[in-house]
Structures are given as structure tokens and as C-alpha cells.
Design a protein around this motif. Structure first.
Motif, PDB file in Angstrom:
ATOM      1  N   HIS A  76       0.817  -1.207   0.000  1.00 10.15           N
ATOM      2  CA  HIS A  76       0.000   0.000   0.000  1.00 10.15           C
ATOM      3  C   HIS A  76       0.853   1.260   0.000  1.00 10.15           C
ATOM      4  CE1 HIS A  76      -3.377  -2.620   1.919  1.00 10.15           C
ATOM      5  NE2 HIS A  76      -2.954  -3.056   0.756  1.00 10.15           N
ATOM      6  N   PHE A  77       1.154   1.739  -1.210  1.00 10.97           N
ATOM      7  CA  PHE A  77       2.005   2.911  -1.361  1.00 10.97           C
ATOM      8  C   PHE A  77       1.177   4.193  -1.196  1.00 10.97           C
ATOM      9  CE2 PHE A  77       0.412   1.978  -5.590  1.00 10.97           C
ATOM     10  CZ  PHE A  77       0.256   3.199  -6.223  1.00 10.97           C
ATOM     11  N   ILE A 101       5.673   6.810  -2.434  1.00 19.05           N
ATOM     12  CA  ILE A 101       6.516   6.003  -1.559  1.00 19.05           C
ATOM     13  C   ILE A 101       5.951   4.586  -1.589  1.00 19.05           C
ATOM     14  CG2 ILE A 101       7.553   5.850   0.722  1.00 19.05           C
ATOM     15  CD1 ILE A 101       7.983   8.548  -0.811  1.00 19.05           C
ATOM     16  N   VAL A 102       6.727   3.639  -2.142  1.00 20.86           N
ATOM     17  CA  VAL A 102       6.222   2.302  -2.457  1.00 20.86           C
ATOM     18  C   VAL A 102       6.976   1.259  -1.623  1.00 20.86           C
ATOM     19  CG1 VAL A 102       5.658   0.694  -4.307  1.00 20.86           C
ATOM     20  CG2 VAL A 102       5.856   3.151  -4.818  1.00 20.86           C
ATOM     21  N   PRO A 103       6.313   0.664  -0.621  1.00 19.34           N
ATOM     22  CA  PRO A 103       6.995  -0.315   0.228  1.00 19.34           C
ATOM     23  C   PRO A 103       6.935  -1.730  -0.344  1.00 19.34           C
ATOM     24  CG  PRO A 103       4.805   0.081   1.085  1.00 19.34           C
ATOM     25  CD  PRO A 103       4.950   0.951  -0.143  1.00 19.34           C
ATOM     26  N   SER A 108      11.417  -5.544   2.411  1.00 24.68           N
ATOM     27  CA  SER A 108      11.573  -4.403   3.331  1.00 24.68           C
ATOM     28  C   SER A 108      12.154  -3.167   2.648  1.00 24.68           C
ATOM     29  CB  SER A 108      12.416  -4.756   4.564  1.00 24.68           C
ATOM     30  OG  SER A 108      11.736  -5.679   5.386  1.00 24.68           O
ATOM     31  N   ARG A 109      12.249  -3.176   1.313  1.00 26.96           N
ATOM     32  CA  ARG A 109      12.714  -1.986   0.605  1.00 26.96           C
ATOM     33  C   ARG A 109      11.627  -0.909   0.554  1.00 26.96           C
ATOM     34  NH1 ARG A 109      14.152  -6.068  -3.194  1.00 26.96           N
ATOM     35  NH2 ARG A 109      16.371  -6.608  -3.024  1.00 26.96           N
ATOM     36  N   PRO A 142       7.573  -3.644   5.742  1.00 26.67           N
ATOM     37  CA  PRO A 142       6.690  -2.471   5.635  1.00 26.67           C
ATOM     38  C   PRO A 142       5.520  -2.776   4.718  1.00 26.67           C
ATOM     39  CG  PRO A 142       8.656  -2.146   4.313  1.00 26.67           C
ATOM     40  CD  PRO A 142       8.874  -3.403   5.104  1.00 26.67           C
ATOM     41  N   HIS A 143       4.366  -2.197   5.036  1.00 27.22           N
ATOM     42  CA  HIS A 143       3.152  -2.572   4.304  1.00 27.22           C
ATOM     43  C   HIS A 143       2.341  -1.379   3.807  1.00 27.22           C
ATOM     44  CE1 HIS A 143      -0.937  -4.112   3.651  1.00 27.22           C
ATOM     45  NE2 HIS A 143      -0.358  -5.270   3.417  1.00 27.22           N
TER      46      HIS A 143
END
Length: 471
Positions: A76-77, A101-103, A108-109, A142-143
């Protein structure tokens, strides 16, 4: 990145946002998938879709930026900046809504994508490696990204070893520096998933799914039947970063996922979707609210969506013993006027619209079907073609007249519930002013083999990317 005047896509109130020009582009997270569990050979990407009905390229993929790797599991960016930057307690009105911002939940990038100068041809300008995220925050997986008044907030499911606790960390909204974990006193909170806030009440709400080890390989039947997935909401003091309250929904309510607070900062309520009831395979929507007399936050179930009986032969192995298709509510969204709640039933292939003008008594106002584990309902553009997957990530335009949704949920879940493989698409619905939904027959974006669409974000903001300072 600072500008002389406030960004024209920042709006102090949801009413002003709903009067803004209609979106012409949508950005879609695309998960590369080579099949057979090998995702490394197909890089992930961010796609750009033309959503302007006047354009000759309407409903087509018109841009794409490929990422260096294919093992990210993009989720979910969000934007680096949004309308919350106009709020008085941490104003940053001269920051641009420019970067996405794209997780990557598995890697984890964090990917930083610049949508300027040409919004149709975004550029990948920075990759924050997972090791740096873990070193600076103590978190991994990260999500979800939300832009807040004082920075970029990112949730994480757990730590580098795959355990808990999960939580929230922050990025600087200009330099994208990883600033560290958000919580100062987490209290009993251990499992993590979504988060949102009531800026007018200095309150954050968070939900629960599972640690990376609990979710990485899909739904674990033993954990599920033992009631080990998330069952609660958590209430936080937003400014002091302190846990205030745990709201238990019940051990049978498994996987408390997407949160959608009321958009008006004067309102102290919101909705959350629960994926599965162990009692009957139903999904449900709960409303949280603040008791004005005591100041305590509470929750109550306001919608139940039952499972649908099915022939076991039509079901994937995970469901055959139940002889039913669960709705599997995987996403919800609330229109900016706080009137219509949209509910994605990824299992049954239904997208529901509820009138929540009275939030304690929702009324079903519309429904469409496409895909589904058993039904495989077609799209009106090609009625002879069966579709798989189902309504999943759902996004609502600022004016509430258009709804976009994709069909891929999470690679391990895709494999469990749609073992024949997800064939990616994004569809669009038109919304009647008084309620009711209809497919736009001109709009069905089909993606090449190996690319699965997930989160959708709209140019200039949408119903789930902004929070507002004024009613």
C-alpha cells in the motif's frame, strides 16, 4: 521540493477536495510473478493508467517504471505529502505532492518514485534497502504508507527475524531519511497492520494482522483455527505516541485489517473490515467510535456478510472441507462525504456499496460481481470471458463518482485461493448520486502475464490518501 505557494492538490476540507478537478491518471502497483513461486525473474513495477474518458488512450497502460528487483511484494504505497500538511500543529504547506513512496513487504525496501515533470513517465529516484530500514527502526516488512502532518508514516508487520512486535516508523517527507520507530510507549500492542488517525482528536487507530512469519507463506490453517491472527484495534495518543487502549473484537474475529476513519475531523468514528469469522466464515465491518460522555473508544459490529454455499469440487483445497466460499473482505473505502462505504469481497467476487449516512445502521445501496473463487463472473466488456481474482484494493475518486479496483491481494493468498493463477485486471465503476453502481464497459485494464495489480492511487489524491484539518 518546497514551493512558493501551497500545492494546489492540498485541500483544508473534504468538501473542497470533492470539488477539485477529476483525475486523469491512476498509478498502480504491479507485482512481478514468474509462476511456480519464482518472482525474481520478473521485476516489480509501477504502472500509469489513463483514466480520462476524453482521451484516445482511456483505460490503457500509458507509462511504467520498472523496479530493480522482483522479490518485493509491493503493497500500500502513498504520497509523500497531502492535505494533512495544512494542519496547524505541524504545518508544511509548501511541500509538493510529487513522490510516491512504495513499500515492499517481503524485501523491506522502500522505493521513491518521482511523478514530475511528466506524470505519465514517473522515475525511480531512490531505493532504501531493507537492511537500512531494519537497522534504523528495528522493523521489517513495511506494508502501508500514509502522509502525515509531520512526515511520512509507514507501518511494518514485525522485525527482521520474522517475529513481533510490528509497528510504525517514519520518513522525512523531503529527504526520505528513515527517522526511526514512531512508538514511545506501545503498551500491550504486538501484532500490527493498518493505521489511520483522527487529527481533530489527536488520536491514531491501528489494527492487527500477523507477524511476517505468520503471513509470509499465506494463511496458516493451524494459526487461523487457534485464533492467533489479529483480533483487536488499538487507540493511541497521536502527538505523544503513547498507547491508550486496546479494543478486543473477539477471538473468533480473525484478521482485523483495513481502517477508514470518517473524513470530517469533527467526527470521531470510522470503519474496519474483519476478514473471517471462525464461527461461520462470514466477514464483517465494525464501527469504532468515541464515547463523548466517558472519552472511551468502543467498537460494534454494523455489517455481516455471510459465506456462500459451494460445491467442494469448485473450491481450492484450503476451503473444500467448509463447502462454502467466504467473502474474504480484503479492503474497504469511504467516500469523502462520509456517505458511502465500499467493501471488497475478494472471495465471492462482489463489491458492495453501503449508505453509511447513519454509521450505526448501514444500508446496502449497490453491488456488482466480477471474478470470484467459484462464480468467475465476467466483465461487461467481454461477457464470454470468465474472470478470476475478485474486487480487492478499492479506490474512490475525490468527488465520489468513480470507483477503481484491482484483483490481486497478496501473492501467497493468491496461490491459496486462486491456484490457477491470478490474471491481472483493474476495473472501474460509475456511482449514482443517490447510490447504485454500474461497470464502465469501456474500462477494463488487463495486464500482461506475470504482472498482478494491487494498490491504486489517483492523480492529485483520492478518498484514502488524505486527511483533513477542517470540516
Amino acid at each position: 521540493m518546497a514551493t512558493l505557494f501551497p500545492d494546489r492538490t492540498f485541500y483544508p476540507s473534504p468538501t473542497l477536495a470533492s470539488e477539485a478537478p477529476a483525475e486523469t491518471l491512476a498509478y498502480v502497483a504491479l507485482l512481478g510473478h514468474a509462476g511456480g513461486g519464482d518472482r525474481r525473474a520478473v521485476p516489480d513495477a509501477l504502472g500509469v493508467v489513463d483514466v480520462d474518458p476524453r482521451s484516445p488512450e482511456y483505460g490503457r497502460l500509458v507509462g511504467r517504471v520498472d523496479f530493480p528487483h522482483g522479490d518485493n511484494e509491493l503493497h500500500h504505497f502513498g504520497w509523500n505529502a497531502c492535505s494533512s500538511h495544512l494542519c496547524g500543529w505541524a504545518p508544511n504547506p509548501h511541500v509538493e505532492r510529487r513522490y510516491l513512496i512504495v513499500p515492499g513487504t517481503h524485501s523491506s525496501r522502500i522505493h521513491v518514485v518521482d511523478t514530475r515533470p511528466d506524470p505519465r513517465q514517473p522515475r525511480l529516484v531512490k531505493v532504501i534497502e531493507g537492511e537500512e530500514v531494519q537497522r534504523r527502526t528495528g522493523y521489517a516488512a513495511p506494508h502501508t504508507v500514509h502522509c502525515g502532518p509531520d512526515g511520512i508514516y509507514v507501518n511494518a508487520l514485525g522485525n527482521a527475524e520474522g517475529g513481533g512486535p510490528g509497528g510504525i516508523f517514519m520518513l522525512d517527507h523531503e529527504t526520505f531519511e528513515v527517522k526511526g520507530a514512531w512508538e514511545r510507549d506501545r503498551g500491550p500492542q504486538h501484532l500490527a497492520y493498518d493505521f489511520w488517525w483522527h487529527l481533530g482528536h489527536d488520536t491514531m487507530i491501528t489494527s492487527e494482522w500477523g507477524t511476517p512469519n505468520m503471513v509470509r507463506n499465506g494463511v496458516d490453517p493451524e494459526l487461523l483455527l487457534a485464533g492467533k491472527y489479529g483480533t483487536a484495534l488499538h487507540v493511541w495518543d497521536l502527538k505523544r505516541r503513547r498507547h491508550l487502549q486496546r479494543i478486543e473484537l473477539g477471538a473468533e474475529q480473525q484478521m482485523v485489517l483495513e481502517l477508514r476513519p470518517a473524513h470530517s475531523p469533527r467526527k470521531a468514528y470510522g470503519f474496519v473490515g474483519v476478514v473471517l469469522s471462525l464461527a461461520d466464515l462470514s466477514s464483517s465491518i465494525w464501527m469504532w467510535h468515541r464515547d463523548e460522555r466517558t472519552g472511551e473508544w468502543k467498537a460494534r459490529k454494523v455489517i455481516t456478510i455471510p459465506a456462500e454455499p459451494a460445491d467442494p469440487a469448485d473450491l481450492p483445497p484450503l476451503l473444500r472441507g467448509f463447502k462454502a466460499v467466504p467473502p474474504l473482505v480484503s479492503d474497504i473505502n469511504l467516500s469523502l462525504d462520509d456517505r458511502f462505504l465500499y467493501v471488497s469481497c475478494w472471495g465471492t467476487g462482489e463489491l458492495r456499496q453501503y449508505d453509511v449516512s447513519d454509521p450505526v445502521a448501514p444500508v446496502l445501496a449497490g453491488s456488482v460481481r466480477i471474478g470470484g473463487i467459484v462464480r468467475r463472473a465476467p466483465h461487461p466488456s467481454s461477457p464470454a470471458v470468465t474472470r478470476n481474482g475478485g474486487p480487492q484494493m478499492v479506490e474512490v475518486s475525490r468527488d465520489g463518482r468513480r470507483v477503481y479496483f484491482s484483483n490481486s491481494l497478496y501473492t501467497p493468498w493468491d496461490a491459496q485461493f486462486y491456484p490457477d493463477g491470478i490474471r491481472g485486471w483493474v476495473a472501474k465503476l460509475d456511482v449514482q448520486p443517490q447510490g447504485g453502481l454500474a461497470f464502465d464497459p469501456r474500462f477494463l485494464v488487463e495486464f500482461e502475464e506475470g504482472m498482478r495489480p494491487h494498490q491504486v492511487r489517483l492523480e492529485g489524491g483520492d478518498a484514502s490518501s488524505d486527511s483533513f484539518c477542517y470540516a
